[in-house]
Scaffold this motif. Structure first.
Motif, short mmCIF file in Angstrom:
data_model
loop_
_atom_site.label_atom_id
_atom_site.label_comp_id
_atom_site.label_asym_id
_atom_site.label_seq_id
_atom_site.Cartn_x
_atom_site.Cartn_y
_atom_site.Cartn_z
N ILE A 15 0.85 -1.20 0.00
CA ILE A 15 0.00 0.00 0.00
C ILE A 15 0.88 1.24 0.00
CG2 ILE A 15 -1.99 -1.10 1.11
CD1 ILE A 15 -1.02 0.04 3.77
N ARG A 16 0.30 2.36 -0.44
CA ARG A 16 1.04 3.62 -0.52
C ARG A 16 0.27 4.73 0.20
NH1 ARG A 16 3.35 3.80 -6.77
NH2 ARG A 16 4.35 1.74 -6.73
N PRO A 17 0.24 4.70 1.53
CA PRO A 17 -0.46 5.76 2.25
C PRO A 17 0.30 7.08 2.16
CG PRO A 17 0.72 4.35 3.77
CD PRO A 17 0.86 3.72 2.42
N GLU A 18 -0.44 8.20 2.31
CA GLU A 18 0.22 9.50 2.28
C GLU A 18 1.21 9.62 3.43
OE1 GLU A 18 -2.50 12.72 2.15
OE2 GLU A 18 -3.55 12.01 0.35
N ASP A 19 0.85 9.11 4.60
CA ASP A 19 1.75 9.11 5.75
C ASP A 19 2.14 7.67 6.05
OD1 ASP A 19 3.17 9.41 8.04
OD2 ASP A 19 1.49 10.11 9.28
N PRO A 20 3.36 7.25 5.67
CA PRO A 20 3.75 5.84 5.86
C PRO A 20 4.24 5.51 7.27
CG PRO A 20 5.51 7.03 4.77
CD PRO A 20 4.40 8.02 4.97
N SER A 21 4.21 6.47 8.16
CA SER A 21 4.81 6.25 9.48
C SER A 21 4.17 5.08 10.21
CB SER A 21 4.70 7.52 10.33
OG SER A 21 3.33 7.89 10.49
N ALA A 22 2.85 4.92 10.06
CA ALA A 22 2.18 3.81 10.75
C ALA A 22 2.67 2.46 10.21
CB ALA A 22 0.66 3.93 10.59
N VAL A 23 2.90 2.39 8.90
CA VAL A 23 3.41 1.15 8.30
C VAL A 23 4.82 0.87 8.79
CG1 VAL A 23 3.95 -0.03 6.13
CG2 VAL A 23 1.96 1.49 6.27
N VAL A 24 5.66 1.92 8.83
CA VAL A 24 7.03 1.77 9.31
C VAL A 24 7.05 1.31 10.76
CG1 VAL A 24 9.17 3.00 9.83
CG2 VAL A 24 7.99 3.42 7.66
N GLU A 25 6.26 2.00 11.61
CA GLU A 25 6.24 1.65 13.03
C GLU A 25 5.71 0.24 13.24
OE1 GLU A 25 3.88 4.70 14.76
OE2 GLU A 25 5.37 6.28 14.39
N GLY A 26 4.72 -0.15 12.46
CA GLY A 26 4.17 -1.49 12.59
C GLY A 26 5.20 -2.56 12.28
N ASN A 27 5.97 -2.36 11.21
CA ASN A 27 6.99 -3.35 10.85
C ASN A 27 8.13 -3.36 11.87
OD1 ASN A 27 6.50 -4.72 8.07
ND2 ASN A 27 5.84 -2.61 7.76
N GLU A 28 8.49 -2.21 12.39
CA GLU A 28 9.53 -2.17 13.42
C GLU A 28 9.06 -2.89 14.68
OE1 GLU A 28 11.76 2.01 12.12
OE2 GLU A 28 10.32 1.99 13.78
N ARG A 29 7.79 -2.72 14.99
CA ARG A 29 7.24 -3.38 16.18
C ARG A 29 7.20 -4.90 15.99
NH1 ARG A 29 3.14 -0.56 16.26
NH2 ARG A 29 1.63 -1.95 15.26
N VAL A 30 6.89 -5.34 14.78
CA VAL A 30 6.79 -6.77 14.50
C VAL A 30 8.17 -7.45 14.53
CG1 VAL A 30 6.26 -8.45 12.69
CG2 VAL A 30 4.63 -6.65 13.23
N VAL A 31 9.19 -6.79 14.00
CA VAL A 31 10.50 -7.44 13.90
C VAL A 31 11.22 -7.52 15.24
CG1 VAL A 31 12.00 -5.43 13.44
CG2 VAL A 31 12.48 -7.62 12.32
N ARG A 32 10.89 -6.62 16.14
CA ARG A 32 11.61 -6.57 17.42
C ARG A 32 11.56 -7.89 18.20
NH1 ARG A 32 9.49 -2.12 18.97
NH2 ARG A 32 10.99 -0.84 17.84
N PRO A 33 10.37 -8.51 18.36
CA PRO A 33 10.35 -9.80 19.08
C PRO A 33 11.13 -10.89 18.36
CG PRO A 33 8.14 -8.85 18.93
CD PRO A 33 9.01 -8.04 18.05
N ARG A 34 11.16 -10.85 17.04
CA ARG A 34 11.93 -11.84 16.28
C ARG A 34 13.42 -11.71 16.59
NH1 ARG A 34 8.85 -15.92 14.02
NH2 ARG A 34 7.05 -15.07 12.93
N LEU A 35 13.89 -10.48 16.59
CA LEU A 35 15.30 -10.25 16.89
C LEU A 35 15.61 -10.58 18.34
CD1 LEU A 35 15.88 -6.91 14.93
CD2 LEU A 35 16.17 -9.27 14.13
#
Length: 703
Positions: free
Chosen positions: A320-340
């Motif tokens: 998706i291409r939202p006007e404000d991608p910050s929510a997408v960025v924060e969501g992916n950062e939040r998801v990867v943290r437990p994996r790491l």
């Protein structure tokens, strides 16, 4: 000239398996086109273009005929003697055959005869109407769907609640356009139309109408927010990855992984690359662990710095291409943290126990129900590694190889390898270094799996090379010992890859080790091995070598000539092949190769074993005396060149034997009545045969 136009066919489905998407799309387009061409609907200008996105398979084919040309068909009916009676009247058998072809009795007058005598037969020539595009497409579409390389078939019901359909995923719409006209075909319970659906979230409207076959990609991109072409979508992702890495700066570059790129291309319809980050503290964990968890679990592209080290930045390909991608960025950062965090936890827990403390646990891990545990396997690898190490070096190398082999499988019992089996060996190296072992041992633990695939690097050090050879030979010998040989295209234990790894190590590192002798050592570790096991395995390894050489451009004749002798040092094979190629270019080569083949046949057919000995007192014919003298003189020079490793010169020296060999066969009877003369002449040929075939079996060059 019949009318031509372009065709578009699209099947809209639920999300397709990403790892199979590209092959599904290409197979759909190729089979569709092949079937249309088979039915005469294609022209010389026709060509297919494949489209594949997560929710669609499509094909665009240019310059198709609206109707295939009529075809003249000649039906061979039966012999004249069967179809016509003595008076020339049609028999019941002929009437029955004509009825089967849809013809009545009047067709008898249209029959023609061909052939002569008893072979004369009756033929019926007819014109078959060419298929219309609708008829041809229906057949082609059915065939294309039936032939799809579907990894796993689903069964689902149509809207009527009764009809079952089997396909890779439930299908929801079918588009078939010839120019701007809908082609009335059906597939998977769907009737063709001109409407499809675009992006689930970003399409301008839920339904997208395709007005012309040629407008498909443009309309989907504009109104549907979908890049339909797999190749175009992949190229767009590559471009965006490079641009996003450049914005991050510092020489950052995304990890190069074509398989990951293909999988991500198959997951998105409208790619949008975003840069994300994680806490730098995680970089204390070996980067292979972090990279693997980001790639395998999240489909992220880790960013490496200019030196190839992992950074704390990564790239996400969003759909998706939202006007404000910050929510997408924060969501992916939040998801990867437990994996790491899991990876960090596994690493820290594993380091609390040294590798050596895990070795005993291998005795509780089954390797194969007929070959015992991983512990027993490790003991066999250790024995073989000590033998190879002693042959290649000294007691120090043998001890190093023994230690590395004893620890090589210990990381299989770590939490990290339990979570990520792909890291076996890699984690063993890290844990060995953490235990204070020297780099040679640590590298050997990682490298003993190499080469893992075609083109992979060989082990770095001598210790790793020894353990890798031992590991692969133990695997080959064990599985051959219990009859688990590859068959056809089935090779569940990757034995061909293991054998090729052995070949590459022996050849590319020019090791003074004989494959056949190594095989005998390895097979000796398995008391249950049948007597023929060593011979079968040795042949298997040389067959892999032959295949590798043919891939490198050597001819079958050249390869067979060199490998017929089963050279003990594979590092010499390339020089032997070069010598054979140079020899084959000489004018004397064909005659000498043919003579060599003749000599081999004579010696093989001899009534008793032939000894390579010559009694000069029994040489009574001038031609045999001359051949003996020339063989001694020329062989002495050729052998010196052979011993010096100059195989090309050795074979070229032997070319001088052509004239005395020809003269011998022209003037001397080998199988003389006198037994002593016969034995002596056979002995002379045996001496000659041995002299001529040290570099290669020259008889294999005979046409």
């Amino acid at each position: 000239m019949k009318k031509t136009d372009n065709l578009l066919v699209e099947l809209l489905v639920e999300e397709l398996p990403p790892k199979a998407l590209n092959s599904l799309g290409q197979a759909f387009a190729d089979t569709l086109f092949e079937q249309l061409r088979t039915q005469g609907l294609a022209t010389p200008e026709s060509s297919p273009t494949a489209y594949a996105s997560p929710r669609r398979l499509a094909a665009h084919v240019t310059a198709l005929l609206a109707q295939a040309p009529d075809q003249a068909v000649s039906h061979k009916l039966m012999p004249v003697s069967v179809g016509l009676d003595a008076n020339g009247n049609p028999t019941p058998a002929l009437h029955k055959k004509l009825q089967a072809l849809g013809c009545d009795a009047s067709a008898v007058g249209q029959l023609r005869r061909a052939g002569e005598g008893k072979a004369q037969a009756l033929f019926l020539d007819t014109q078959v109407r060419g298929a219309t595009l609708a008829e041809g497409l229906q057949k082609a579409l059915s065939e294309a769907l039936a032939r799809l390389p579907i990894p796993k078939v689903m069964t689902y019901q149509l809207a009527d609640g009764w009809t079952d359909v089997k396909f890779v995923r439930p299908a929801h719409a079918l588009v078939a356009l010839y120019g701007s006209e809908v082609v009335p075909v059906r597939a998977l319970g769907l009737a063709a139309g001109d409407t499809t659906q675009g992006h689930r979230f970003e399409a301008a409207s839920r339904t997208v109408r395709i007005r012309h076959a040629d407008a498909y990609a443009e309309v989907l991109a504009g109104e549907g927010a979908v890049i339909a072409s797999f190749a175009a979508r992949r190229a767009d992702i590559v471009r965006q990855l490079a641009e996003a890495a450049a914005v991050v700066g510092g020489g950052a570059r995304p990890i190069d992984d074509p398989a990951l790129l293909d999988e991500v291309t198959a997951l998105v319809e409208r790619p949008n690359v975003l840069a994300c980050s994680f806490e730098p503290d995680f970089l204390q964990v070996p980067q292979e662990c972090l990279i693997l968890t980001m790639k395998a679990n999240q489909k992220y592209f880790p960013l490496l710095d200019a030196a190839g080290r992992l950074t704390n930045r990564f790239l996400v390909v969003s759909n998706i291409r939202p006007e404000d991608p910050s929510a997408v960025v924060e969501g992916n950062e939040r998801v990867v943290r437990p994996r790491l965090a899991d990876a960090k936890f596994f690493f820290e827990q594993d380091r609390k126990k040294p590798l050596s403390a895990r070795v005993d646990g291998l005795a509780r891990v089954v390797y194969h129900n007929k070959l015992g545990t991983q512990g027993e396997r490790s003991q066999r690898v250790r024995q073989l590694a000590q033998v190879i190490g002693a042959q290649l070096g000294d007691d120090h190398l043998a001890r190093q190889a023994d230690l590395a082999a004893s620890l090589s499988k210990a990381d299989l019992l770590t939490d990290m390898v339990g979570e990520f089996p792909e890291l076996q060996g890699t984690m063993g190296r890290y844990y060995a270094l953490a235990d204070g072992l020297d780099a040679e041992i640590a590298d050997a633990i990682e490298d003993h799996y190499r080469p893992r695939f075609a083109g992979d690097q060989l082990p770095r050090g001598r210790t790793g090379l020894v353990v890798a050879l031992a590991d692969k030979l133990e695997t080959l010998a064990g599985l051959f010992a219990i009859g688990q040989l590859p068959s056809g295209d089935k090779d569940p234990f990757a034995l061909r890859r293991h054998a090729l790894g052995v070949v590459r190590m022996l050849m590319e590192r020019d090791l003074p080790l004989s494959p056949s002798e190594l095989v005998v050592e390895a097979v000796g570790l398995f008391p249950q091995a049948p007597p023929e096991t060593a011979s079968l395995l040795s042949d298997f390894i040389y067959e892999r070598l032959a295949g590798l050489l043919r891939e490198q451009g050597y001819s079958a004749q050249e390869t067979e000539a060199v490998l017929a002798l089963k050279p003990g040092r594979l590092g010499e094979v390339a020089r032997r092949l070069a010598a054979v190629r140079a020899f084959a270019a000489l004018p004397e080569a064909p005659t000498l190769a043919a003579a060599n083949k003749r000599i081999a046949n004579i010696l093989r057919k001899a009534e008793e074993p032939v000894q390579p000995q010559v009694d000069e007192a029994l040489l009574c014919e001038p031609a045999e005396r001359e051949l003996h003298a020339q063989t001694l003189r020329i062989a002495r020079q050729a052998n010196a060149q052979f011993d010096a490793g100059d195989y090309t010169a050795s074979l070229q020296t032997l070319a001088a034997l052509r004239q005395p060999v020809d003269a011998f066969f022209d003037g001397v009877m080998v199988n003389a009545q006198d037994a002593a003369l016969r034995r002596n002449r056979l002995g002379l040929l045996s001496v000659l045969h041995g002299a001529m075939n040290r570099v290669a079996d020259l008889s294999r060059l005979a046409t």
